[in-house]
Design an enzyme around this catalytic site. Sequence first.
Site, PDB file in Angstrom:
ATOM      1  N   ARG A 137       0.792  -1.221   0.000  1.00 41.63           N
ATOM      2  CA  ARG A 137       0.000   0.000   0.000  1.00 41.63           C
ATOM      3  C   ARG A 137       0.830   1.279   0.000  1.00 41.63           C
ATOM      4  NH1 ARG A 137      -2.819  -4.075   2.433  1.00 41.63           N
ATOM      5  NH2 ARG A 137      -1.969  -3.672   4.480  1.00 41.63           N
ATOM      6  N   GLU A 169       4.258 -10.138  15.093  1.00 40.88           N
ATOM      7  CA  GLU A 169       3.657 -10.814  16.243  1.00 40.88           C
ATOM      8  C   GLU A 169       3.421 -12.293  15.965  1.00 40.88           C
ATOM      9  OE1 GLU A 169      -0.759  -9.901  16.732  1.00 40.88           O
ATOM     10  OE2 GLU A 169      -0.084  -8.208  15.527  1.00 40.88           O
TER      11      GLU A 169
END
Length: 191
Positions: free
Chosen positions: A72, A109
């Site tokens: 993006r 994560e």
Amino acid sequence: MFAAENGLRGDPRLQAISEAIRVVPHFPKPGIMFQDITTLLLDPKAFKDTVDIFVDRYRDMGISVVAGVEARGFMFGPSIALAIGAKFVPLRKPRKLPGEVISEAYVLEYGTDCLEMHVGAVQPGERSLIIDDLVATGGTLSAAIRLLERVGAEVVECACVVGLPEAKGQRRLNGTPLYILVEPREIENCY
């Protein structure tokens, strides 16, 4: 720092940008409020305002490189680069660039990932801006900073359209200033 804290408080463009971003609840997993910037791209005025705010900020900073984070960051970076007279350098996921690359791994994560750019795309001493759509913990942007600094670039700032609550109050990443246009929107009564 958020744009509203830096001279744009009350600027109607920021509200229009925020409202143009669709919030998709529970995507890609339960509990996530996904900030979908593809709807911002469908609104020509809000899209132009987004680019214009960044261009106004960076026009006179002597930036010669705008580095966009896949994917993006590619939607905003080229327009900003053209408007300020800089080159655009894509920072890609592994094995997407032909030719010799330099890589920087980083921890997520849920695992690890990596950013790559072409060797020679950025020269030592070049003043660089890193652009992405969203910052949460700053892990991807920190990897982008390390990648550019390894080739001798001076990273002037990181810029994002949306900054998640984790980024609130976070004005720097690895010592590099962070500039964010809007905070994420929430949907009420979303269970």
